[in-house]
Design a protein around this motif. Sequence first.
Motif, mmCIF file in Angstrom:
data_model
loop_
_atom_site.group_PDB
_atom_site.id
_atom_site.type_symbol
_atom_site.label_atom_id
_atom_site.label_comp_id
_atom_site.label_asym_id
_atom_site.label_seq_id
_atom_site.Cartn_x
_atom_site.Cartn_y
_atom_site.Cartn_z
ATOM 1 N N ASP A 437 0.835 -1.199 0.000
ATOM 2 C CA ASP A 437 0.000 0.000 0.000
ATOM 3 C C ASP A 437 0.876 1.258 0.000
ATOM 4 O O ASP A 437 0.665 2.189 -0.779
ATOM 5 C CB ASP A 437 -0.899 0.019 1.238
ATOM 6 C CG ASP A 437 -1.926 -1.107 1.259
ATOM 7 O OD1 ASP A 437 -1.739 -2.111 0.540
ATOM 8 O OD2 ASP A 437 -2.913 -0.988 2.014
ATOM 9 N N ARG A 438 1.851 1.291 0.890
ATOM 10 C CA ARG A 438 2.676 2.489 1.050
ATOM 11 C C ARG A 438 3.579 2.720 -0.153
ATOM 12 O O ARG A 438 3.798 3.863 -0.572
ATOM 13 C CB ARG A 438 3.508 2.381 2.329
ATOM 14 C CG ARG A 438 2.657 2.431 3.587
ATOM 15 C CD ARG A 438 3.481 2.181 4.835
ATOM 16 N NE ARG A 438 2.623 2.142 6.021
ATOM 17 C CZ ARG A 438 3.039 1.822 7.233
ATOM 18 N NH1 ARG A 438 4.308 1.498 7.425
ATOM 19 N NH2 ARG A 438 2.205 1.820 8.252
ATOM 20 N N TYR A 439 4.118 1.643 -0.720
ATOM 21 C CA TYR A 439 4.988 1.815 -1.874
ATOM 22 C C TYR A 439 4.198 2.314 -3.079
ATOM 23 O O TYR A 439 4.706 3.118 -3.869
ATOM 24 C CB TYR A 439 5.708 0.513 -2.205
ATOM 25 C CG TYR A 439 6.730 0.665 -3.300
ATOM 26 C CD1 TYR A 439 7.862 1.458 -3.112
ATOM 27 C CD2 TYR A 439 6.566 0.036 -4.528
ATOM 28 C CE1 TYR A 439 8.803 1.620 -4.118
ATOM 29 C CE2 TYR A 439 7.500 0.188 -5.543
ATOM 30 C CZ TYR A 439 8.617 0.980 -5.331
ATOM 31 O OH TYR A 439 9.544 1.142 -6.343
ATOM 32 N N ALA A 440 2.958 1.859 -3.222
ATOM 33 C CA ALA A 440 2.123 2.349 -4.321
ATOM 34 C C ALA A 440 1.933 3.860 -4.211
ATOM 35 O O ALA A 440 2.027 4.589 -5.209
ATOM 36 C CB ALA A 440 0.775 1.636 -4.316
ATOM 37 N N VAL A 441 1.683 4.349 -3.008
ATOM 38 C CA VAL A 441 1.536 5.793 -2.812
ATOM 39 C C VAL A 441 2.845 6.510 -3.125
ATOM 40 O O VAL A 441 2.862 7.577 -3.761
ATOM 41 C CB VAL A 441 1.083 6.086 -1.367
ATOM 42 C CG1 VAL A 441 1.100 7.592 -1.093
ATOM 43 C CG2 VAL A 441 -0.320 5.528 -1.124
ATOM 44 N N LYS A 442 3.965 5.916 -2.725
ATOM 45 C CA LYS A 442 5.272 6.519 -2.986
ATOM 46 C C LYS A 442 5.543 6.622 -4.485
ATOM 47 O O LYS A 442 6.013 7.667 -4.971
ATOM 48 C CB LYS A 442 6.362 5.692 -2.312
ATOM 49 C CG LYS A 442 7.768 6.213 -2.557
ATOM 50 C CD LYS A 442 8.818 5.338 -1.861
ATOM 51 C CE LYS A 442 10.229 5.840 -2.147
ATOM 52 N NZ LYS A 442 11.262 4.999 -1.477
ATOM 53 N N VAL A 443 5.264 5.551 -5.232
ATOM 54 C CA VAL A 443 5.488 5.581 -6.677
ATOM 55 C C VAL A 443 4.555 6.582 -7.337
ATOM 56 O O VAL A 443 4.964 7.335 -8.233
ATOM 57 C CB VAL A 443 5.318 4.167 -7.276
ATOM 58 C CG1 VAL A 443 5.349 4.220 -8.805
ATOM 59 C CG2 VAL A 443 6.408 3.235 -6.773
ATOM 60 N N ARG A 444 3.290 6.607 -6.900
ATOM 61 C CA ARG A 444 2.354 7.604 -7.453
ATOM 62 C C ARG A 444 2.889 9.014 -7.245
ATOM 63 O O ARG A 444 2.861 9.846 -8.166
ATOM 64 C CB ARG A 444 0.997 7.435 -6.775
ATOM 65 C CG ARG A 444 -0.159 8.288 -7.363
ATOM 66 C CD ARG A 444 -0.190 9.713 -6.863
ATOM 67 N NE ARG A 444 -0.078 9.839 -5.423
ATOM 68 C CZ ARG A 444 -1.109 9.831 -4.580
ATOM 69 N NH1 ARG A 444 -2.332 9.701 -5.036
ATOM 70 N NH2 ARG A 444 -0.908 9.965 -3.258
ATOM 71 N N ASP A 445 3.387 9.296 -6.041
ATOM 72 C CA ASP A 445 3.920 10.631 -5.763
ATOM 73 C C ASP A 445 5.151 10.919 -6.619
ATOM 74 O O ASP A 445 5.332 12.038 -7.121
ATOM 75 C CB ASP A 445 4.271 10.752 -4.284
ATOM 76 C CG ASP A 445 3.048 10.817 -3.397
ATOM 77 O OD1 ASP A 445 1.929 11.010 -3.931
ATOM 78 O OD2 ASP A 445 3.193 10.648 -2.168
ATOM 79 N N MET A 446 6.017 9.927 -6.814
ATOM 80 C CA MET A 446 7.238 10.122 -7.588
ATOM 81 C C MET A 446 6.922 10.476 -9.042
ATOM 82 O O MET A 446 7.454 11.447 -9.601
ATOM 83 C CB MET A 446 8.113 8.883 -7.541
ATOM 84 C CG MET A 446 9.408 9.002 -8.338
ATOM 85 S SD MET A 446 10.428 7.517 -8.251
ATOM 86 C CE MET A 446 9.388 6.339 -9.089
ATOM 87 N N SER A 448 4.272 11.676 -10.170
ATOM 88 C CA SER A 448 3.488 12.906 -10.236
ATOM 89 C C SER A 448 4.302 14.137 -9.863
ATOM 90 O O SER A 448 3.801 15.260 -9.881
ATOM 91 C CB SER A 448 2.276 12.815 -9.286
ATOM 92 O OG SER A 448 1.442 11.718 -9.639
ATOM 93 N N GLY A 449 5.564 13.925 -9.471
ATOM 94 C CA GLY A 449 6.427 15.035 -9.085
ATOM 95 C C GLY A 449 6.128 15.590 -7.717
ATOM 96 O O GLY A 449 6.465 16.739 -7.409
ATOM 97 N N ALA A 450 5.513 14.763 -6.855
ATOM 98 C CA ALA A 450 5.109 15.249 -5.529
ATOM 99 C C ALA A 450 6.037 14.720 -4.446
ATOM 100 O O ALA A 450 5.599 14.175 -3.446
ATOM 101 C CB ALA A 450 3.665 14.838 -5.239
ATOM 102 N N LEU A 451 7.345 14.810 -4.670
ATOM 103 C CA LEU A 451 8.309 14.310 -3.696
ATOM 104 C C LEU A 451 8.472 15.281 -2.530
ATOM 105 O O LEU A 451 8.321 16.463 -2.690
ATOM 106 C CB LEU A 451 9.666 14.070 -4.392
ATOM 107 C CG LEU A 451 9.669 12.956 -5.448
ATOM 108 C CD1 LEU A 451 11.061 12.840 -6.059
ATOM 109 C CD2 LEU A 451 9.277 11.626 -4.811
#
Length: 451
Positions: A437-446, A448-451
């Motif tokens: 779950d958490r890695y999916a959110v991390k990849v989505r943010d990456m 999307s440029g939301a680091l």
Amino acid sequence: MAMEWNRLLNAGRLCRPDFPEVPGREAYLQDYDRILFSEPFRRLAQKTQVHPLYSHDHVHHRMIHSMETCSVGRSLGAGVGQALLEAGRITPDQVLRIAGHVQAACLLHDIGNPPFGHSGEDSIGGWFAAQFRAGTGLAARVPAEQQAEFAHFEGNAQGLRIAGRLEMARREGGMRLSYATLGAFLKYPCTRPLRDAVCAGGPAPYAGLKKFGAFSADSALLDEICEATGMLREPAGWYRRHPLAFLVEAADDICYRIMDIEDAGAVGDLDRADVAAVLEDITGKRNREEDAAMPLGERVALLRALAIGAATSTAVQAFLDNYDAIMCGDFDGDLIGASVKADAFAELQRLSVERIFAARRKTELEVAGRQVLHRILDHFHSLYGDLAACGWDQAQFARQHPHWVQLIRAVDLDLRGVTDASRAMHSLADFVSGMTDRYAVKVRDMISGAL
């Protein structure tokens, strides 16, 4: 014609049928260890079971659920094995083998589940279905006869793919688990095209056809397992369940239904007094007075333990009561539903549907999870599309698309064997469904440029 335990408990290994057992390290013990130490199993610690991952330390995630299920499964197998031994139906060493293979299969049973629980399956399937309807992009080039298995993405089929193909450096047979463990794992021993041909749009005529347990690309692995264990094959090409699959299913049913209710009380979706009352429908009223000072949470925990014990005993009895039908492949139900606790478990199911699955926080996070997965799938679909435009030549792809090479390196994307649209979409599904779950959110943010 009845199935035979000598074949059902085949200790040969997938793609290595003559691999010898080591004294004191029987196949089921090695199976258990290989599953336990695998990365896909480790990732289950950060995957939603039913309640989205809470800060509450006692709420179940997929790993804890799997380990509890394998404990109950071992008890079910031992109970059935001892009864069959006393009836003269099996040999003494087969008692331990039955318990061991059920335990290992239970540890494996959720290994193919994607992030965000069952809603993750629906989200991945929904994304593929939308691509097929649109008829554009690389996904639309998947052959029509294979599209349903993507549009109805199934964690059970992904589990076989992980165990039999993707793990252990992608060697032939993957983890090379024993035929007996894999047979017990196969809750739905059929492919999606075969299942749809048999059901013809109507209800499934057999419990093992309600879903599918193998992708078309893995049909040879399915056949090898089923033939090695002597599972009964119908003229249309599908198989009757391995008898131990009913015990794996019962262990899963017992754990998730009881533990989901206990978790709901812990997080406040249900009143703990209501949880205690419904668990007493399984345990029965106790003969002695309760300690008046006992906290309600502790009382619920006690009732949960008693309920698991009572349900395990009744599931063993249901297997024995239906033994002949199970061995002939004629049993078309589930052990909990065939037990004397069926009504009590039906009430647990009703509470889950009406109060837990519809809880506001769960619903909100499932909606968010769907958007996370769709964003990732959209982005990486473009990557695979550009790889296809390069004729699947990865060297040319790297020269023309250095930005994709950076992303591949960032997420450690495995593109081995990707040479056509079907393999590409399996690779995409492998990647996304394997996320926590958490890695999916991390990849989505990456992406999307939301680091």
